[in-house]
Every structure is written in C-alpha cells, then in structure tokens.
Design an enzyme around this catalytic site. Structure first.
Site, short mmCIF file in Angstrom:
data_model
loop_
_atom_site.label_atom_id
_atom_site.label_comp_id
_atom_site.label_asym_id
_atom_site.label_seq_id
_atom_site.Cartn_x
_atom_site.Cartn_y
_atom_site.Cartn_z
N ARG A 139 3.09 -5.74 -14.81
CA ARG A 139 1.83 -5.02 -14.66
C ARG A 139 1.98 -3.86 -13.69
O ARG A 139 2.57 -3.99 -12.63
CB ARG A 139 0.75 -5.97 -14.16
CG ARG A 139 -0.63 -5.31 -13.98
CD ARG A 139 -0.90 -4.88 -12.56
NE ARG A 139 -2.29 -4.43 -12.35
CZ ARG A 139 -2.74 -3.89 -11.22
NH1 ARG A 139 -1.93 -3.76 -10.19
NH2 ARG A 139 -4.00 -3.51 -11.11
N VAL A 140 1.44 -2.72 -14.06
CA VAL A 140 1.37 -1.55 -13.20
C VAL A 140 -0.07 -1.08 -13.17
O VAL A 140 -0.72 -0.97 -14.22
CB VAL A 140 2.29 -0.41 -13.70
CG1 VAL A 140 2.09 0.85 -12.86
CG2 VAL A 140 3.75 -0.85 -13.69
N THR B 293 -8.65 2.81 -4.36
CA THR B 293 -8.16 1.48 -3.99
C THR B 293 -9.01 0.45 -4.72
O THR B 293 -10.13 0.73 -5.12
CB THR B 293 -8.24 1.28 -2.46
OG1 THR B 293 -7.63 0.04 -2.11
CG2 THR B 293 -9.66 1.27 -1.97
N GLY B 294 -8.45 -0.74 -4.89
CA GLY B 294 -9.19 -1.79 -5.59
C GLY B 294 -8.53 -2.17 -6.88
O GLY B 294 -7.30 -2.12 -7.02
N VAL B 295 -9.31 -2.53 -7.88
CA VAL B 295 -8.79 -2.98 -9.17
C VAL B 295 -8.37 -1.76 -9.99
O VAL B 295 -9.21 -1.01 -10.49
CB VAL B 295 -9.83 -3.82 -9.92
CG1 VAL B 295 -9.28 -4.26 -11.28
CG2 VAL B 295 -10.20 -5.05 -9.11
N SER C 276 -0.50 -6.57 1.10
CA SER C 276 -0.95 -5.81 -0.06
C SER C 276 -0.11 -4.57 -0.30
O SER C 276 -0.33 -3.85 -1.28
CB SER C 276 -2.41 -5.40 0.11
OG SER C 276 -2.58 -4.61 1.27
N THR D 247 1.50 0.53 -2.95
CA THR D 247 0.92 -0.80 -3.08
C THR D 247 1.94 -1.80 -3.62
O THR D 247 2.94 -1.43 -4.23
CB THR D 247 -0.28 -0.76 -4.05
OG1 THR D 247 -0.98 -1.99 -4.03
CG2 THR D 247 0.17 -0.48 -5.48
N THR E 177 -4.34 -1.54 -1.42
CA THR E 177 -3.58 -0.31 -1.57
C THR E 177 -3.93 0.70 -0.49
O THR E 177 -5.10 0.89 -0.18
CB THR E 177 -3.92 0.32 -2.94
OG1 THR E 177 -3.55 -0.59 -3.97
CG2 THR E 177 -3.20 1.63 -3.14
#
Length: 326
Positions: free
Chosen positions: A214-215, A237-239, A84, A204, A186
């Site tokens: 995509r960023v 962290t996450g989506v 990741s 990440t 991340t």
C-alpha cells in the site's frame, strides 16, 4: 483498539494542553491584511516543533528552503519514538516497515520514493531522485537499490516498540485506520527562505498494519504535498486515500491561485472530500497551507489536528479548526 469516540475524547483532552486554541488560530489566519515575517517554516503536527526549528536553523545559516525542509523532515524520520515516520514507524500487516517521501522546490523540481524498506531517511533519497535522475518517483526494490548506490545504508528500522505493537495487533489482525491517535502522523513541512523561495517535503511510514504494498498520498506530488513559487504551498496528513481521490494539496494551491486565502483554501479542500467521499467523517484528514506572503491556514475533518510554525523568531503550535463538530 481505540474506537472513534475514545479517539476524539483523547484528542479533546490533549487539545487543552496545546499552545494556541482553534479560536486563536482562526483570529490569526484571518488577519490577511497583516504583513507576516519571512522566512517561515511550518509543519503538520505540534510535536514537530523540533522539525520547524531545524528547518529555520538551516535558513538562518544561509541555506535554501530546500535544505530547510529536508533537514526538518529528517528530525522525525530519525526519531525511534515517532511511530508514524521513518525509523520507529509501525509496520504493515506482513511486519515490514515501508516508507514513502517526496520533496519539491521552487523551480518545480520534484523527487519521490515509495514503498522503500530499510532506509532511515527516505526524504534524502527523494532529493537524490530529484537531483540525479530524470525521474520523479522510484519505488520498492528499485528505490532501495538507488539509495544504496548513492551511499545510503540499509538498516533494520523496525524498533522493539513497533514490533511489540505489531505482535499485539496480530492477536485480532483487525485493520481499521485511525489517524493521529498520538497527535502525530505524516509530517508535511514547508519553508520560505531569505530569498522568498518556497520548498516542501512530506515523509511517512504510512498507515499502521496496512496491506503490504500500500502507498498513500505522501509520496505523490500534488496529493501529499505541492508547492508553486508563484502562489504558495500545501501539505496533507491523515488517511491518504481521501487525499489521493481529490488531489488535495494541488487543489489547495490552485484555490489560492484563484484568490482564496490559505485558510479558505484548506476549508474548501476538506469540504471537497466531504462532498465527494462516502463516510468521510469516519476518517481524519488535515490540510496545511501557506502563501508567498507567509500567511498560513489549516483545516481538518475531525478535531485533533494541529501544526507547528517558526516565524518572526518564535515557534508556536496552533490548533486547527475542523468540519465535523458533533
């Protein structure tokens, strides 16, 4: 492809193996009358114990919190088994590994790179952007060109394991972001050094099999990470799309400025997402915060988020509390 029910079930099983439970974390972070020890290093995700230890080693050697967070972030960046972050990260839907990172110090200096390819340690490039350019963010080919000019080597960072995962994904080519399946994602890391100066970093490889280009939130100052030496800092962290929509890390720091504890601020950050974003419960976001005194707090949408901390000569992993209980 793991569905949400299987993910939560797996997270529950793994949570039982963690060092400190949600209940113990709650008791710990609510004790805001105590005087926590400084220095401190803290990072998202339990597997990043090695990262917070590397950060603390820098501080103990007399270096700054900025040196500490860079060193800590480089640990997962350079680990090919970490899929990741950095080298070993899962590719996008075109089979390319694209990386994002940002760094910030106690004087509001900040640097960032996004959509950079072929560079194993984007966090170090982000620091160079901060220190050697008049800009905050460089992207894509421009970021890579700058990195090469600064002596970084362009490498193949697509590992065999990540390539196999991509080939397996191509059989269905179904894109469904599922954060922290491996209890990792991340890394956001913060530190306060022996001079009480704060710094933060975030790095990440982004969502696996994302659209090319995509960023997410990770390289965006105020979204994936934000620190203010008067107040404290926060990381996410996450989506990333959910964090970007709420300027999550900046929000949490501002809530602490208004008097909320790190725990209260993280909870409000998650609740802001819940109030504003449709179908929020289908995605994971975790926030982690510290204030200048060294108190910390964390909160997530779903069960499964944890974090590592090195403080007072001890390294611990805490389970974060979360919003969606059913």
């Amino acid at each position: 492809m793991t569905n949400r029910r299987e993910f939560i079930k797996a997270g529950s099983a793994l949570a039982a193996l963690s060092l400190i439970s949600c209940e113990e974390q709650e008791k710990h972070v609510q004790n805001t009358n105590s005087k926590p020890q400084l220095p401190i290093s803290i990072a998202t995700w339990g597997p990043n114990e090695a990262a917070v230890n590397a950060a603390m080693a820098e501080i103990e050697s007399g270096k700054t919190s900025l040196d500490a967070v860079e060193a800590g972030a480089k640990v997962p960046e350079g680990d090919p088994k970490d899929m990741s972050v950095g080298y070993g990260g899962r590719p996008d839907r075109d089979g390319k590994v694209t990386l994002d990172a940002c760094i910030m110090d106690w004087e509001m200096n900040a640097g960032s790179v996004s959509f950079v390819q072929g560079i194993k340690h984007p966090i170090s490039v982000a620091r160079k952007v901060m220190e050697k350019t008049p800009h905050v963010m460089l992207a894509g080919e421009g970021a890579q060109k700058f990195a090469v000019e600064e002596g970084f080597e362009v490498e193949n960072i697509l590992t065999e394991e990540a390539e196999k995962a991509y080939e397996e994904w191509l059989k269905t080519a179904e894109y469904k972001p599922q954060a922290n399946i491996e209890r990792h994602d991340t890394i956001g890391i913060m530190a306060i050094d022996n001079n009480s100066k704060i710094a933060g970093a975030c790095t990440t490889s982004g969502m696996a099999f994302k659209m090319h280009g995509r960023v997410g939130d990770s390289p965006v100052i105020g979204a994936g990470m934000y620190v203010d030496d008067e107040v404290g800092g926060a990381v996410a962290t996450g989506v990333g799309e959910l964090v970007l929509k709420t300027c999550g890390s900046f929000l949490i720091v501002e809530l602490m400025r208004q008097g909320k504890s790190p725990q209260e601020a993280c909870e409000e950050g998650v609740k802001r997402i819940a109030a504003k974003v449709k179908n929020f419960e289908e995605s994971q976001v975790g926030f982690l915060a510290i204030n200048k005194e060294g108190h910390h707090g964390a909160f997530a949408i779903l069960k499964g988020f944890n974090y590592a901390i090195n403080q007072g000569g001890e390294t611990k992993v805490y389970e974060s509390d979360y919003l969606v209980k059913s």
